[in-house]
Design an enzyme around this catalytic site. Sequence first.
Site, PDB file in Angstrom:
ATOM      1  N   TYR A  54      -0.058   5.438  -1.904  1.00  0.00           N
ATOM      2  CA  TYR A  54       0.422   5.844  -0.587  1.00  0.00           C
ATOM      3  C   TYR A  54      -0.377   7.047  -0.088  1.00  0.00           C
ATOM      4  CZ  TYR A  54       4.662   2.977  -1.316  1.00  0.00           C
ATOM      5  OH  TYR A  54       5.555   1.951  -1.543  1.00  0.00           O
ATOM      6  N   GLY A 283      13.080   5.412   4.886  1.00  0.00           N
ATOM      7  CA  GLY A 283      12.090   6.441   5.170  1.00  0.00           C
ATOM      8  C   GLY A 283      12.626   7.389   6.224  1.00  0.00           C
TER       9      GLY A 283
END
Length: 331
Positions: A54, A283
């Site tokens: 990521y 998120g």
Amino acid sequence: MHYRKLGNSGMYVSAIALGNWATHGETVDQDVATACVRKALDLGVTTFDTADAYAGTAAETMLGVALKGSRREGVEVMTKVYFPTGTGKNDRGLSRKHVMESINGSLRRLQTDYVDVYQAHRYDYETPLEETMGAFADIVHAGKAHYIGVSEWTVEEIRAGAALAAGLGIQLVSSQPQYNMLWRVIETDVVPACEELGITQVCWSPLAQGVLSGKYGTSTVPVGSRFSTPAGELKAGHRFVSPEVLEPVEKLKPIAHTLGVPLATMAVAWVLAHPNVSAAIVGASRPEQLEDTVKAAGLVLGKETLQLIDEALGDVVECDPAKVESFPHRV
């Protein structure tokens, strides 16, 4: 917050997990990332999910900084290995070389001696499964991870991996698939096998990458959102972004309104309603976004509500088990 067992292990995870894909290091800086993590902790979230790939490894680093000062035993940290972390031929996949090097890099970036769950981010068709599971076993036996998990593996791959793990004396406890009201491809094959094997789901994209938040109308696109073009129009070509999908999603809003919650809360609660789900990964690019999603942990959807959701979405729901995401070659 509610807490659930992860697979057949003795470890609990928070029903809402904070993930940092496409946020930390991409859309938010360290100060905002830290604020989101601190807000999550304040709301009872103890489980944090990331991956070495990521934001080009920056997401792990930022999570490590954000968690600094927290009691390590009070949180569960999950990370993953598979996708490229460099330009070399061996900087990807699930070879012993890459897996062993990657766990050390992840621990360094996360500023911890161990992770709670180390996950294969995808299946590697170029590496013998025995090699991968052997490397995972060595990592667990060395105390660098407590448990192992997989992400987007097919039912056959999960069965094979679980059998090897058991023979090596380690626990494969979790599967991390995409799962939401619109994308239910794990229900036919993966979930029944996992229930049999003592594996539970830690689901990513419970909001279908924002579509189930209700912010995308058939004619309105939030400025700067994931599916908006520079001209402010709706991007085309994504499985969830089309009038055929967005129109049924609009029908969900009155159902959520009847429950007295935002659509995003109802969407996450729908994922958590499945008995094989241990956690839904959400998120956040702003701390206040977590207020609505965390409420889903305490929202119980009745049979009538679940039926209304199915009726509203109709045939836009994808259930084909052949669409469990898998790449024939390393990415």
